[in-house]
Every structure is written in C-alpha cells, then in structure tokens.
Enzyme design. Structure first.
Site, short mmCIF file in Angstrom:
data_model
loop_
_atom_site.label_atom_id
_atom_site.label_comp_id
_atom_site.label_asym_id
_atom_site.label_seq_id
_atom_site.Cartn_x
_atom_site.Cartn_y
_atom_site.Cartn_z
CG HIS A 93 -0.40 0.02 2.53
ND1 HIS A 93 0.38 -1.00 3.03
CD2 HIS A 93 -0.48 0.95 3.53
CE1 HIS A 93 0.75 -0.71 4.28
NE2 HIS A 93 0.25 0.47 4.59
CG HIS A 113 -0.17 4.28 4.84
ND1 HIS A 113 -0.89 3.56 5.75
CD2 HIS A 113 -1.03 5.22 4.34
CE1 HIS A 113 -2.13 4.02 5.82
NE2 HIS A 113 -2.24 5.03 4.98
CG ASP A 152 4.63 3.02 7.73
OD1 ASP A 152 3.77 3.25 6.86
OD2 ASP A 152 4.39 2.36 8.76
CG HIS A 153 4.12 -0.13 4.49
ND1 HIS A 153 4.12 -1.48 4.77
CD2 HIS A 153 3.62 0.48 5.61
CE1 HIS A 153 3.65 -1.67 6.00
NE2 HIS A 153 3.34 -0.49 6.52
CG HIS A 207 -4.19 -0.05 6.84
ND1 HIS A 207 -4.19 0.45 8.12
CD2 HIS A 207 -2.99 0.33 6.29
CE1 HIS A 207 -3.06 1.12 8.33
NE2 HIS A 207 -2.32 1.06 7.23
CG ASP A 247 0.55 -1.55 7.93
OD1 ASP A 247 1.45 -2.38 8.13
OD2 ASP A 247 0.73 -0.32 8.01
CG HIS A 297 3.98 -2.04 11.56
ND1 HIS A 297 4.75 -0.92 11.76
CD2 HIS A 297 3.19 -1.78 10.49
CE1 HIS A 297 4.42 0.00 10.86
NE2 HIS A 297 3.48 -0.51 10.08
#
Length: 239
Positions: free
Chosen positions: A54, A56, A58-59, A112, A131, A169
């Site tokens: 996805h 975001h 942090d990915h 998400h 996530d 995570h």
C-alpha cells in the site's frame, strides 16, 4: 526462495526475497532505503523488484532511492498508481505476477487503505499482508469500512492453514494484551504469549506467524460477524 527480515524505522519490517538460482531479489515494503542497501550490497544480490502492499510512507519510503541505485522495478496496485512513488508494474485483484522464479497471486484487501493488496507466494507457502493482518491484530481502518476490513480478513482466512504470514510491523506483544483481555480463557493464546515474550527478550522477531496460529489466537480473525468485529476494532483503537 529465501526470505530475510529487515527491521526498519521503529517497528517496521521489510522483507527481502532471494532467488539463488538467478541471484535476483525482491524487497517487500521498503520503509527506508539504507537498511535494504546495506543488506543487498553485503550479500551481493541483484535487487530487481520492489513490491508495495500500500501507499503509506512507512511502506514505500525507500522506493525512489532503491530504484535509482539498483534500477529496480516498482510493483503495486493499479488503483494506487497515483500514490505509489515511481510505480512501474500495476497489478489488479487476482492477477498473477511472475518474474523468473518469483510467482505471486495478488489479493485486493481494502480496509486499512482503499488500495491495499497482499502477495501470496503459493509455492513457498507465504503471504505478505502489509498492514491488513498482523500477528494477533489487524490494521486500523483509515480509508475503508469495517465491512471491507472484515471481508479482507476472511479472504486471508480461506488460504491454507500452514500459510506463513509476514506482516509490516512488530506489534505482536502489544496486540497480545488486547487479545487476552477480550479472550481470557484461550489457552492457545496464553501459550503463544509465552513464546512471544521469549522471542522478544532475545531480540528476535515474532514474525512469521502461521494462519492456523492466528485463527486460533487472533481475536479479529475469531470474530463471528461484522458487528462483533466492528466493536473489537473500536475498542482496539482506544486500547
């Protein structure tokens, strides 16, 4: 195919998939570039593909730097083509992506985010869930609906029980506290918590987990209907 877990940022995991026969590698959800670069250069792998679950940051935070350095191709969901930096290959629900010895089926699992996907490597028996599904948890609902997330988790539940789950995570220990509060008589969960604490005390990741293990212990996968799931998700948001 070998799988290497690369800790990134504070609690993220990226994963490097390595095909020894062709000396080629993929990275799943590179949160940041430097840990991936260090590993790839140390191993002398050829990083050909970047797989995003996805959009975001942090990915996908390492996308552009890794693409520039290794001339890798970036892969993601067609519906997120405007949000995944530098995307090259756009995939759709139930599409098969294959390159060399890498072969994964794509599942669109919104909740998400609206464009969240997972990668199912059937031959290797592993699933990269980003996530959406965590060990003992599931992702917050940011762009989707409770129903979408519930249905997405049910898609995952239909895969073989021995499927290895690689999530985005290291949330397992904290998630276990919530599961135990709302499922206090679950002996499988209590046994899992003992293992989790041992792994974390040794500085080891709790991932991968198995789908069978999660169905037995993850309260979100054990929710019987959308009403129960929605209530649990709200409670977890404020836990």
């Amino acid at each position: 195919m070998e799988i290497f877990t690369i800790p990134c940022l504070n609690d993220n995991y990226s994963y490097i998939l390595y095909d020894e026969a062709n000396n080629t590698a993929c990275v799943v959800d590179p949160s940041e570039a430097n840990p991936i670069i260090d590993f790839i250069e140390k191993k002398a792998f050829n990083l050909k593909y970047i797989l995003n679950t996805h959009h975001h940051y942090d990915h996908v935070g390492g996308n552009e730097e890794l693409k520039k350095k290794f001339n890798s191709q970036i892969i993601g969901f067609e519906g997120d083509k405007d949000r995944i930096p530098q995307i090259d290959i756009k995939l759709n629900d139930h599409e098969i992506w294959s390159a060399g010895n890498f072969k994964a089926k794509i599942f669109h699992i919104p909740g998400h985010t609206s464009g969240h996907i997972c990668y199912y490597f059937e031959k290797e028996n592993c699933l990269f869930t980003g996530d959406t599904l965590f060990s003992l948890g599931c992702g917050r609902i940011f762009e989707g609906t409770y129903e979408q997330m519930f249905n997405s988790l049910n898609i995952i539940k239909k895969l073989p029980l021995e499927t290895l789950i690689y999530c985005g995570h290291e949330y397992t220990l904290k998630n276990s506290e919530f599961c135990l509060k709302h499922d206090p008589t679950n002996n499988d969960l209590k046994e899992k918590i003992i293992k989790i604490k041992k792994l974390r005390s040794e500085g080891k990741p709790t991932i991968p987990t198995t789908l069978e293990d999660e169905i037995a212990t993850n309260i979100f996968l054990r929710a019987k209907d959308i009403e129960n799931f929605s209530k649990l998700r709200d409670l977890k948001d404020n836990f």
